[in-house]
Motif scaffolding. Structure first.
Motif, short mmCIF file in Angstrom:
data_model
loop_
_atom_site.label_atom_id
_atom_site.label_comp_id
_atom_site.label_asym_id
_atom_site.label_seq_id
_atom_site.Cartn_x
_atom_site.Cartn_y
_atom_site.Cartn_z
N GLY A 311 -38.92 -3.67 -0.66
CA GLY A 311 -37.33 -3.25 -0.69
C GLY A 311 -36.70 -4.68 -0.04
O GLY A 311 -35.72 -4.80 -0.53
N ARG A 312 -37.55 -5.17 0.84
CA ARG A 312 -36.83 -6.38 1.45
C ARG A 312 -36.59 -7.83 0.58
O ARG A 312 -36.00 -8.61 0.90
N ARG A 313 -37.17 -7.38 -0.60
CA ARG A 313 -37.23 -8.59 -1.69
C ARG A 313 -36.39 -8.08 -2.65
O ARG A 313 -36.23 -9.09 -3.65
N SER A 314 -35.57 -7.14 -2.62
CA SER A 314 -34.48 -6.82 -3.58
C SER A 314 -33.42 -7.86 -3.62
O SER A 314 -32.86 -8.57 -2.71
N ALA A 315 -32.79 -7.98 -4.68
CA ALA A 315 -31.80 -9.14 -4.97
C ALA A 315 -30.46 -8.85 -4.37
O ALA A 315 -29.44 -9.29 -4.34
N HIS A 316 -30.42 -7.29 -3.97
CA HIS A 316 -29.03 -6.98 -3.66
C HIS A 316 -29.25 -6.72 -1.94
O HIS A 316 -29.72 -5.93 -1.61
N GLY A 317 -28.30 -7.40 -1.33
CA GLY A 317 -28.09 -7.12 -0.04
C GLY A 317 -27.93 -5.75 0.69
O GLY A 317 -28.65 -5.48 1.50
#
Length: 384
Positions: A311-317
């Motif tokens: 999840g911490r590599r998601s493109a969305h902040g």
């Protein structure tokens, strides 16, 4: 007959101005009183959380069997005179819990446990009333967004089912001559599990109503399928842990072994299968039930780390923040669980542990929602 027009005539000259194009048709057709309905569902959500807290305190104070009858309507009125109180106390004296554990009680002691159970049931009635007034109010006013009527019926239907399951649970402990001094643990787990399902339904609806249909339709195209699948698994694993926690609470297994990480000085607690038939140990053997709860907690934590790293590599902040928040809550919950065991499940620690479980559940659900409907972030960093 049409007149000839000059080839130099401006386009649109002499004609009425063009009608501006209409926008937002999707939202206008579906909007309804989205903000009002969202606020109404949020009130119900808070009441359900309060219901879980009061229910937990009712269990921890052994108050759940103080009312021996199920009277959905007339039961809203508590005893008003000493004669009424004595009549309720006499009914309680007929069940096994009083005969085996509580013969020391006086009327004043009985009143204390009675008020806990009465408050728990009263909260259930209040939740039903708030749902009914809100739903039929919005329905009559024709303010329910298109496609939402059935969605809004679901929490009310589940609430009605929860009342019936609540009595099914209590009736297992209101016995005479069977030696039962508490409710059956798997019925308690069913009751608590349904409460968390209701919370999940309410939270998901609140998340959806917080954004316009147009926004959700656009966000769906950016759905992070792998992350959504992982967070769904995380949610299910957390739900199983909640059920196991209810089994622990149902037989006071949290006080059976107070050392950690071992149990009774060894990995597997002593005599884990001493009850016959074998299957009963998984519900009634305090050592084994606590051991399973611990092991599943380790699994939940390790799986949570894997999902969080994804999840911490998601493109969305906003999505990254949601997974960070869920993982932080889970870390707190693990620490609380260990402390609850070491200190033999004192009242304040046990109820805090239960309430943080609500927080973990909702934050995982929030992360899952943002995996399905990401909030788009512009180049400037604004969330849309």
């Amino acid at each position: 007959m049409a007149t000839k027009r000059s080839i130099f005539e401006e386009v649109g000259e002499g004609s009425s101005p063009a009608t501006p194009a209409e926008t937002g048709a999707i939202d206008r057709g579906r909007r309804g009183a989205r903000r009002g309905i969202r606020a109404w569902l949020a009130v119900i959500f808070v009441l359900v959380v309060a219901m879980i807290a009061v229910g937990g305190l009712t269990r921890l104070t052994d108050s759940g069997l103080s009312i021996t009858e199920w009277r959905p309507v007339t039961g809203a009125i508590p005893p008003m005179t000493e004669v009424d109180w004595q009549a309720e106390f006499d009914k309680y004296k007929q069940i096994d819990q009083w005969r085996i554990e509580n013969q020391w009680m006086q009327l004043s002691d009985f009143k204390e446990i009675y008020w806990w159970e009465w408050s728990h049931r009263q909260l259930g009635r209040l939740i039903g009333l708030v749902w009914a007034l809100g739903f039929f109010g919005f329905l009559v006013a024709r303010q329910i967004p298109r496609g939402w009527a059935v969605k809004l019926i679901i929490p009310g239907a589940l609430g009605g089912l929860q009342g019936a399951i609540g009595w099914w649970m209590v009736s297992s402990g209101v016995t005479q001559g069977e030696g039962m001094t508490s409710v059956v643990s798997y019925r308690l787990a069913t009751h608590l599990g349904l409460a968390f399902i209701i919370l999940g339904v309410l939270a998901w609806d609140i998340f959806q109503l917080g954004r316009e249909e147009r926004d959700l339709m656009q966000a769906r195209r950016l759905r992070e399928a792998k992350l959504f699948s992982l967070s769904t698994g995380w949610l299910h694993i957390a739900f199983v842990q909640i059920l196991l926690g209810a089994l622990v609470a149902g037989i006071d297994a949290g006080r059976s072994y107070t050392d950690w990480p071992l149990m009774g000085g060894q990995v597997l607690p002593p005599k884990p299968f001493m009850i016959e038939p074998l299957w009963r140990n998984f519900f009634e053997n305090p050592g084994l039930v606590q051991f399973i709860h611990r092991c599943w907690g380790y699994f939940l934590f390790l799986f949570g780390i894997a999902v969080w790293l994804k999840g911490r590599r998601s493109a969305h902040g906003a999505t990254r923040f949601a997974f960070n928040a869920a993982m932080a809550a889970l870390l707190v919950q693990v620490g609380l669980g260990i402390m609850t065991v070491i200190y033999a499940a004192p009242l304040h620690a046990a109820i805090t542990h239960q309430l943080v479980a609500v927080l973990v559940w909702v934050l995982i659900l929030r992360a899952r929602f943002l995996s399905a409907y990401p909030r788009v972030q512009s180049v400037r960093g604004d969330v849309k």
